[in-house]
Design a protein around this motif. Sequence first.
Motif, PDB file in Angstrom:
ATOM      1  N   TRP A  35       7.386  -4.410  -5.577  1.00  0.00           N
ATOM      2  CA  TRP A  35       6.405  -5.336  -5.007  1.00  0.00           C
ATOM      3  C   TRP A  35       5.904  -4.726  -3.701  1.00  0.00           C
ATOM      4  CZ3 TRP A  35       4.266  -9.331  -7.412  1.00  0.00           C
ATOM      5  CH2 TRP A  35       4.954  -9.936  -8.460  1.00  0.00           C
ATOM      6  N   ARG A  37       2.754  -5.376  -0.581  1.00  0.00           N
ATOM      7  CA  ARG A  37       1.854  -6.383  -0.038  1.00  0.00           C
ATOM      8  C   ARG A  37       0.905  -5.743   0.967  1.00  0.00           C
ATOM      9  NH1 ARG A  37       6.085 -10.054   3.577  1.00  0.00           N
ATOM     10  NH2 ARG A  37       6.505  -8.491   5.212  1.00  0.00           N
ATOM     11  N   TYR A  92      -0.047  -9.728  -2.702  1.00  0.00           N
ATOM     12  CA  TYR A  92       1.143  -9.081  -3.235  1.00  0.00           C
ATOM     13  C   TYR A  92       0.806  -8.418  -4.571  1.00  0.00           C
ATOM     14  CZ  TYR A  92       4.089 -11.219   0.303  1.00  0.00           C
ATOM     15  OH  TYR A  92       4.677 -11.566   1.499  1.00  0.00           O
TER      16      TYR A  92
END
Length: 115
Positions: A35, A37, A92
């Motif tokens: 992940w 962002r 994200y």
Amino acid sequence: VQLQASGGGLVQAGGSLRLSCAASGGTRGIYAMDWYRQAPGKERELVASITSGGTTTYTDSVKGRFTISRDNAKNTLYLQMNSLKPEDTAVYYCTARITGWAPYWGQGTLVTVSS
């Protein structure tokens, strides 16, 4: 590989959200997922990673608050985000890494944390 991220939204500080990233097509070769962002006006940063063996890593600012996990049977990546702060506001993105290929990116999901 196609990645579809979802679960973003507006939440108050201190609240929780769970992001999901559904992977399809050629998922057998994925050895790690991440992940990232990107906040407005800032560079994209790596938030959390998980390998196919289950090893996880986190950036310091989310340790103890975020949990990355992966359901291999469903080909889905998750990011459980607790104790959210306004500085967690960002788009994200999930990624999938396959040996010999550039990482695949999902389309992003917006998380907004109000103070």
